[in-house]
Design an enzyme around this catalytic site. Structure first.
Site, PDB file in Angstrom:
ATOM      1  N   THR A  40      29.062  52.442  -6.359  1.00  0.00           N
ATOM      2  CA  THR A  40      29.006  52.136  -4.937  1.00  0.00           C
ATOM      3  C   THR A  40      27.553  51.878  -4.558  1.00  0.00           C
ATOM      4  O   THR A  40      26.658  51.949  -5.399  1.00  0.00           O
ATOM      5  CB  THR A  40      29.632  53.241  -4.073  1.00  0.00           C
ATOM      6  OG1 THR A  40      29.821  52.742  -2.739  1.00  0.00           O
ATOM      7  CG2 THR A  40      28.762  54.483  -4.029  1.00  0.00           C
ATOM      8  N   ALA A  53      29.529  58.149   3.356  1.00  0.00           N
ATOM      9  CA  ALA A  53      28.566  57.147   3.819  1.00  0.00           C
ATOM     10  C   ALA A  53      29.299  56.141   4.691  1.00  0.00           C
ATOM     11  O   ALA A  53      30.325  55.585   4.273  1.00  0.00           O
ATOM     12  CB  ALA A  53      27.908  56.450   2.633  1.00  0.00           C
ATOM     13  N   HIS A 100      24.315  52.302  -1.523  1.00  0.00           N
ATOM     14  CA  HIS A 100      23.715  52.899  -0.329  1.00  0.00           C
ATOM     15  C   HIS A 100      22.472  52.102   0.020  1.00  0.00           C
ATOM     16  O   HIS A 100      21.686  51.748  -0.874  1.00  0.00           O
ATOM     17  CB  HIS A 100      23.335  54.356  -0.572  1.00  0.00           C
ATOM     18  CG  HIS A 100      24.496  55.232  -0.931  1.00  0.00           C
ATOM     19  ND1 HIS A 100      25.558  55.438  -0.081  1.00  0.00           N
ATOM     20  CD2 HIS A 100      24.765  55.939  -2.055  1.00  0.00           C
ATOM     21  CE1 HIS A 100      26.427  56.244  -0.660  1.00  0.00           C
ATOM     22  NE2 HIS A 100      25.980  56.562  -1.860  1.00  0.00           N
ATOM     23  N   CYS A 122      33.688  50.678  -5.777  1.00  0.00           N
ATOM     24  CA  CYS A 122      34.530  51.804  -6.190  1.00  0.00           C
ATOM     25  C   CYS A 122      35.632  51.387  -7.159  1.00  0.00           C
ATOM     26  O   CYS A 122      36.631  52.096  -7.324  1.00  0.00           O
ATOM     27  CB  CYS A 122      35.135  52.510  -4.972  1.00  0.00           C
ATOM     28  SG  CYS A 122      33.896  53.131  -3.819  1.00  0.00           S
ATOM     29  N   ALA A 146      32.672  55.318   2.506  1.00  0.00           N
ATOM     30  CA  ALA A 146      32.955  55.732   1.128  1.00  0.00           C
ATOM     31  C   ALA A 146      32.751  57.235   0.984  1.00  0.00           C
ATOM     32  O   ALA A 146      31.790  57.799   1.515  1.00  0.00           O
ATOM     33  CB  ALA A 146      32.054  54.982   0.156  1.00  0.00           C
ATOM     34  N   GLY A 199      32.476  60.624  -1.607  1.00  0.00           N
ATOM     35  CA  GLY A 199      32.202  61.119  -2.950  1.00  0.00           C
ATOM     36  C   GLY A 199      31.659  62.530  -2.856  1.00  0.00           C
ATOM     37  O   GLY A 199      30.641  62.759  -2.205  1.00  0.00           O
ATOM     38  N   ARG A 251      29.099  62.846  -8.542  1.00  0.00           N
ATOM     39  CA  ARG A 251      30.420  62.623  -7.954  1.00  0.00           C
ATOM     40  C   ARG A 251      31.354  61.950  -8.958  1.00  0.00           C
ATOM     41  O   ARG A 251      30.934  61.460 -10.006  1.00  0.00           O
ATOM     42  CB  ARG A 251      30.294  61.737  -6.706  1.00  0.00           C
ATOM     43  CG  ARG A 251      29.746  60.351  -7.011  1.00  0.00           C
ATOM     44  CD  ARG A 251      29.878  59.391  -5.852  1.00  0.00           C
ATOM     45  NE  ARG A 251      29.195  58.133  -6.127  1.00  0.00           N
ATOM     46  CZ  ARG A 251      29.699  57.149  -6.864  1.00  0.00           C
ATOM     47  NH1 ARG A 251      30.896  57.284  -7.407  1.00  0.00           N
ATOM     48  NH2 ARG A 251      29.017  56.036  -7.059  1.00  0.00           N
ATOM     49  N   GLY A 252      32.635  61.899  -8.593  1.00  0.00           N
ATOM     50  CA  GLY A 252      33.585  61.119  -9.364  1.00  0.00           C
ATOM     51  C   GLY A 252      33.535  59.666  -8.922  1.00  0.00           C
ATOM     52  O   GLY A 252      32.666  59.251  -8.157  1.00  0.00           O
ATOM     53  N   GLY A 253      34.486  58.874  -9.395  1.00  0.00           N
ATOM     54  CA  GLY A 253      34.558  57.481  -8.964  1.00  0.00           C
ATOM     55  C   GLY A 253      33.634  56.567  -9.738  1.00  0.00           C
ATOM     56  O   GLY A 253      33.025  56.946 -10.742  1.00  0.00           O
TER      57      GLY A 253
END
Length: 335
Positions: free
Chosen positions: A169, A255, A171, A277, A240, A242, A164-166
């Site tokens: 983060t 998520a 989980h 993020c 979030a 992504g 993903r970008g960003g």
């Protein structure tokens, strides 16, 4: 023997020819352990949602039998197996499709899970320094004693690079991860663009939070995810986003924080170890933090994922349910 028909309202949209294989009588295979077309390996056996879905198939990954937590890499493997089926199908000839055991395009699937503690990095993010990596991987004490199956354990979080970008983060326990694996240009439903697909993920989450918990949320075009404005005026992220796609086949998703710890020091609050993020001055919240643990307790995370699947499935067919506010930069949804 002809393949089983699609739902009546979708039948005309299907470009696939009739199949003569006796294995096609049931249409899309309901069990993900069924050997897929084109020689791909079988996926693990997981729990299917009991809800009736028009197009989508919901598979919830259950890891540890006591806590239900699943390793992030196990979910990644499951995602990539199903995604590979889509990509091979799109690359296959009509002759290959006719001879394949399932004789159908892979069914759109929602993969949901509650992860063991994992920090994920964006694909363009610079590598962490040794100090940053050590900080993220310090022992993390998770205490969710209010659960029907309580979680009280000291974890060593993983750190993983993703597609993903960003930026960074998290989980982990108390958060439901929702990864739809679909073809954005399928003929079974109105096509998606990149922005409209992200809107659908966010809108489905907004509808869930409003319908079940009465939480007012908003989205912002330049700050992906779902946000809550608290009584103090402090903006907090509750979900979030992504996404990655290849040849219009999606991966990753959204998520939603349910009862994940969002306060306290770094020993118990994973969000205290980094800037979520990369958004300085913005905080993270959860359903439990907004409405109280007692209100969040009535829902099992797998059940919540099933409800999210139902709402997302509605948007697959009905394009009007994919966005809130007509595509404006900010949209608000109230119960």
């Amino acid at each position: 023997m002809r393949c089983a028909a699609l739902p009546r309202r979708l039948r005309a949209a299907s470009p696939l020819p009739a199949c003569k294989s006796p294995l096609c009588r049931r249409g899309w295979p309901r069990n993900p352990s069924t050997k897929p077309a084109l020689g791909l390996p079988a996926a693990p056996r997981w729990a299917h949602s009991d809800r009736r879905l028009t197009i989508l198939e919901h598979v919830h990954l259950r890891g540890d039998p006591l806590t239900g937590l699943a390793p992030y890499e196990q979910a990644e493997d499951a995602q990539e197996q199903h995604r590979a089926r889509f990509l091979q199908w799109k690359a296959s000839s009509e002759e290959q499709r006719l001879s394949a055991p399932s004789c159908r395009v892979p069914r759109p699937r929602l993969l949901s899970f509650e992860a063991t503690p994992t920090f994920t990095l964006g694909r363009r993010q610079e590598d962490l320094t040794a100090e940053q990596a050590t900080r993220l991987q310090q022992p993390l004490d998770i205490g969710l004693g209010h659960r029907r199956n309580p979680i009280a354990h000291r974890f060593t979080p993983q750190v993983r690079k993703t597609s993903r970008g960003g930026l960074t983060t998290y989980h982990g326990p108390g958060q439901i991860v929702l990864w739809p694996i679909i073809d954005m240009h399928s003929s079974l439903y109105p096509k998606y663009g990149v922005a409209s697909y992200a809107n659908h993920l966010e809108t489905t989450t907004q509808r869930l939070l409003s319908e079940l918990f009465g939480i007012q949320t908003y989205t912002a075009r330049d700050e992906p995810g779902v946000w809550v404005t608290t009584s103090s005026g402090q903006e907090r992220k509750i979900a979030a986003l992504g996404v990655h796609h290849r040849r219009y086949v999606t991966a990753l998703g959204i998520a939603v924080n349910i009862d994940v710890p969002v306060t306290g020091g770094e020993a118990v609050n994973p969000w205290a170890r980094f800037v979520p993020c990369g958004l300085d001055g913005r905080l993270v919240t959860s359903v439990a933090a907004e409405v109280g643990v007692d209100s969040a307790l009535g829902w099992d995370l797998e059940d919540l994922a099933g409800r999210w699947a139902t709402l997302f499935d509605e948007g697959l067919v009905d394009e009007a349910k994919r966005s809130v506010g007509g595509g404006e930069a900010h949209s608000r949804l109230q119960r």
